[in-house]
Design a protein around this motif. Structure first.
Motif, PDB file in Angstrom:
ATOM      1  N   ASP A  40      31.138  74.111 -12.779  1.00  0.00           N
ATOM      2  CA  ASP A  40      30.965  74.489 -11.368  1.00  0.00           C
ATOM      3  C   ASP A  40      29.478  74.655 -11.036  1.00  0.00           C
ATOM      4  O   ASP A  40      29.012  74.194  -9.984  1.00  0.00           O
ATOM      5  CB  ASP A  40      31.715  75.788 -11.076  1.00  0.00           C
ATOM      6  CG  ASP A  40      31.506  76.255  -9.645  1.00  0.00           C
ATOM      7  OD1 ASP A  40      32.000  75.586  -8.723  1.00  0.00           O
ATOM      8  OD2 ASP A  40      30.828  77.284  -9.452  1.00  0.00           O
ATOM      9  N   ALA A  41      28.741  75.294 -11.937  1.00  0.00           N
ATOM     10  CA  ALA A  41      27.308  75.492 -11.711  1.00  0.00           C
ATOM     11  C   ALA A  41      26.583  74.156 -11.680  1.00  0.00           C
ATOM     12  O   ALA A  41      25.702  73.929 -10.847  1.00  0.00           O
ATOM     13  CB  ALA A  41      26.726  76.385 -12.809  1.00  0.00           C
ATOM     14  N   ALA A  42      26.961  73.252 -12.584  1.00  0.00           N
ATOM     15  CA  ALA A  42      26.325  71.928 -12.629  1.00  0.00           C
ATOM     16  C   ALA A  42      26.603  71.154 -11.350  1.00  0.00           C
ATOM     17  O   ALA A  42      25.719  70.461 -10.825  1.00  0.00           O
ATOM     18  CB  ALA A  42      26.829  71.159 -13.843  1.00  0.00           C
ATOM     19  N   ASP A  43      27.826  71.251 -10.831  1.00  0.00           N
ATOM     20  CA  ASP A  43      28.177  70.550  -9.587  1.00  0.00           C
ATOM     21  C   ASP A  43      27.333  71.064  -8.422  1.00  0.00           C
ATOM     22  O   ASP A  43      26.849  70.279  -7.596  1.00  0.00           O
ATOM     23  CB  ASP A  43      29.663  70.742  -9.272  1.00  0.00           C
ATOM     24  CG  ASP A  43      30.566  69.956 -10.219  1.00  0.00           C
ATOM     25  OD1 ASP A  43      30.052  69.037 -10.890  1.00  0.00           O
ATOM     26  OD2 ASP A  43      31.767  70.265 -10.299  1.00  0.00           O
ATOM     27  N   ARG A  44      27.146  72.387  -8.366  1.00  0.00           N
ATOM     28  CA  ARG A  44      26.355  72.952  -7.269  1.00  0.00           C
ATOM     29  C   ARG A  44      24.879  72.598  -7.429  1.00  0.00           C
ATOM     30  O   ARG A  44      24.194  72.292  -6.444  1.00  0.00           O
ATOM     31  CB  ARG A  44      26.536  74.471  -7.223  1.00  0.00           C
ATOM     32  CG  ARG A  44      27.896  74.915  -6.665  1.00  0.00           C
ATOM     33  CD  ARG A  44      27.955  76.417  -6.524  1.00  0.00           C
ATOM     34  NE  ARG A  44      28.077  77.076  -7.822  1.00  0.00           N
ATOM     35  CZ  ARG A  44      27.623  78.296  -8.095  1.00  0.00           C
ATOM     36  NH1 ARG A  44      26.984  78.987  -7.153  1.00  0.00           N
ATOM     37  NH2 ARG A  44      27.790  78.835  -9.281  1.00  0.00           N
ATOM     38  N   ALA A  45      24.392  72.648  -8.647  1.00  0.00           N
ATOM     39  CA  ALA A  45      22.985  72.327  -8.894  1.00  0.00           C
ATOM     40  C   ALA A  45      22.681  70.866  -8.578  1.00  0.00           C
ATOM     41  O   ALA A  45      21.600  70.535  -8.094  1.00  0.00           O
ATOM     42  CB  ALA A  45      22.629  72.634 -10.342  1.00  0.00           C
ATOM     43  N   ALA A  46      23.660  69.995  -8.836  1.00  0.00           N
ATOM     44  CA  ALA A  46      23.457  68.565  -8.596  1.00  0.00           C
ATOM     45  C   ALA A  46      23.266  68.247  -7.119  1.00  0.00           C
ATOM     46  O   ALA A  46      22.724  67.187  -6.777  1.00  0.00           O
ATOM     47  CB  ALA A  46      24.637  67.773  -9.154  1.00  0.00           C
ATOM     48  N   LYS A  47      23.693  69.145  -6.240  1.00  0.00           N
ATOM     49  CA  LYS A  47      23.565  68.914  -4.794  1.00  0.00           C
ATOM     50  C   LYS A  47      22.177  69.276  -4.272  1.00  0.00           C
ATOM     51  O   LYS A  47      21.860  68.987  -3.124  1.00  0.00           O
ATOM     52  CB  LYS A  47      24.635  69.713  -4.050  1.00  0.00           C
ATOM     53  CG  LYS A  47      26.062  69.270  -4.377  1.00  0.00           C
ATOM     54  CD  LYS A  47      27.104  70.146  -3.685  1.00  0.00           C
ATOM     55  CE  LYS A  47      28.516  69.713  -4.060  1.00  0.00           C
ATOM     56  NZ  LYS A  47      29.550  70.582  -3.455  1.00  0.00           N
ATOM     57  N   LEU A  48      21.362  69.898  -5.105  1.00  0.00           N
ATOM     58  CA  LEU A  48      20.002  70.239  -4.703  1.00  0.00           C
ATOM     59  C   LEU A  48      19.201  68.954  -4.572  1.00  0.00           C
ATOM     60  O   LEU A  48      19.178  68.138  -5.488  1.00  0.00           O
ATOM     61  CB  LEU A  48      19.358  71.173  -5.727  1.00  0.00           C
ATOM     62  CG  LEU A  48      20.057  72.538  -5.881  1.00  0.00           C
ATOM     63  CD1 LEU A  48      19.531  73.270  -7.107  1.00  0.00           C
ATOM     64  CD2 LEU A  48      19.850  73.387  -4.619  1.00  0.00           C
ATOM     65  N   ASP A  49      18.533  68.784  -3.443  1.00  0.00           N
ATOM     66  CA  ASP A  49      17.911  67.492  -3.170  1.00  0.00           C
ATOM     67  C   ASP A  49      16.383  67.511  -3.150  1.00  0.00           C
ATOM     68  O   ASP A  49      15.748  66.520  -2.777  1.00  0.00           O
ATOM     69  CB  ASP A  49      18.416  66.928  -1.840  1.00  0.00           C
ATOM     70  CG  ASP A  49      18.155  67.874  -0.663  1.00  0.00           C
ATOM     71  OD1 ASP A  49      17.520  68.939  -0.876  1.00  0.00           O
ATOM     72  OD2 ASP A  49      18.576  67.550   0.461  1.00  0.00           O
ATOM     73  N   THR A  93      19.124  70.292 -13.864  1.00  0.00           N
ATOM     74  CA  THR A  93      18.969  69.322 -12.772  1.00  0.00           C
ATOM     75  C   THR A  93      17.494  69.034 -12.518  1.00  0.00           C
ATOM     76  O   THR A  93      17.092  67.879 -12.325  1.00  0.00           O
ATOM     77  CB  THR A  93      19.623  69.855 -11.487  1.00  0.00           C
ATOM     78  OG1 THR A  93      21.034  69.945 -11.687  1.00  0.00           O
ATOM     79  CG2 THR A  93      19.354  68.923 -10.307  1.00  0.00           C
ATOM     80  N   ALA A  94      16.676  70.080 -12.509  1.00  0.00           N
ATOM     81  CA  ALA A  94      15.237  69.905 -12.299  1.00  0.00           C
ATOM     82  C   ALA A  94      14.627  69.061 -13.402  1.00  0.00           C
ATOM     83  O   ALA A  94      13.781  68.190 -13.145  1.00  0.00           O
ATOM     84  CB  ALA A  94      14.554  71.271 -12.233  1.00  0.00           C
ATOM     85  N   ASN A  95      15.062  69.294 -14.625  1.00  0.00           N
ATOM     86  CA  ASN A  95      14.546  68.508 -15.746  1.00  0.00           C
ATOM     87  C   ASN A  95      14.926  67.041 -15.612  1.00  0.00           C
ATOM     88  O   ASN A  95      14.102  66.151 -15.843  1.00  0.00           O
ATOM     89  CB  ASN A  95      15.079  69.076 -17.058  1.00  0.00           C
ATOM     90  CG  ASN A  95      14.496  68.383 -18.272  1.00  0.00           C
ATOM     91  OD1 ASN A  95      13.294  68.428 -18.506  1.00  0.00           O
ATOM     92  ND2 ASN A  95      15.353  67.733 -19.049  1.00  0.00           N
ATOM     93  N   ALA A  96      16.167  66.773 -15.210  1.00  0.00           N
ATOM     94  CA  ALA A  96      16.623  65.394 -15.039  1.00  0.00           C
ATOM     95  C   ALA A  96      15.854  64.678 -13.945  1.00  0.00           C
ATOM     96  O   ALA A  96      15.629  63.465 -14.019  1.00  0.00           O
ATOM     97  CB  ALA A  96      18.124  65.378 -14.731  1.00  0.00           C
TER      98      ALA A  96
END
Length: 225
Positions: free
Chosen positions: A112-121, A148-151
């Protein structure tokens, strides 16, 4: 700790000693690149010394040894990039909470956390979300945002996370020291390091023409043996 000024150079090994970073030598890959270039130069010299070959046959032979050297050096360069990215992925899994076995509930929270973080643009949005997660003690969300920031190579956000988690220790330092393979300056340095100068006998023709020339087959006594 003093900044490592050699971080962006993939061809230099360093060690931290007595308060500063010290270069300890060139990488084996770079040594190999130098050896390939020297071998090609020697081969070109031998080809030019063979009086039995016509000028055309010599150019074909030189095209072949150049192509071999070029392809070997390009492969070495690609290997360096793959090694850096592989190490970045390994350290990221370790630092951002995806290493080891987790119970089903933790897996669901992480997903769930990864899904929300992935939406950060943007890095700005990620930084704001990181601050909120850290303020709320939401460890998994902070880890997901950092991942997400690292990716996305949002290095300021990643460093913000690592600064807030000194327990990351050596793994965090290792991640900081890895070169950014997407950085244009690093890519230019890398391309210059893993390059081969075309022999003057080829006249600066494009590589696709070099390949075509190298595939030429001559008949009879004029053939390049």
């Amino acid at each position: 700790m003093t900044a490592n000024h050699y971080t962006d150079d993939p061809t230099v090994h360093t060690t931290y000693f007595d308060g500063r970073w010290i270069p300890t030598g060139r990488t084996l890959t770079t040594v190999d690149v130098d050896a390939i270039n020297k071998r090609m130069a020697s081969q070109v010299e031998r080809i030019n010394s063979r009086r039995a070959l016509s000028d055309e046959a010599k150019r074909i032979e030189i095209a072949r040894v150049y192509r071999e050297a070029r392809d070997a050096i390009q492969a070495a360069g690609q290997n360096v990039v793959q090694q850096v990215n592989s190490e970045r992925n390994r350290l990221s899994r370790k630092l951002f909470g995806h290493e080891g076995v987790a119970d089903p509930q933790t897996v669901a929270i992480r997903r769930d956390a990864a899904d929300r973080a992935a939406k950060l643009d943007s890095p700005e949005a990620a930084q704001r979300a990181m601050e909120i997660a850290e303020m709320n003690g939401d460890v998994y969300m902070a880890q997901a945002i950092a991942g997400t920031a690292n990716a996305n190579m949002w290095t300021d956000v990643v460093h913000s996370y690592l600064d807030a988690h000194p327990e990351a220790g050596d793994a965090a330092q290792q991640l900081r020291e890895l070169p950014d393979t997407a950085d244009p300056v690093w890519q230019l340095q890398h391309a210059m390091t893993y390059s081969v100068a075309q022999p003057s006998e080829l006249g600066g023709i494009p590589d696709y023409q070099v390949d075509r020339l190298a595939d030429t087959v001559l008949d009879g006594g004029d053939a390049a043996a």
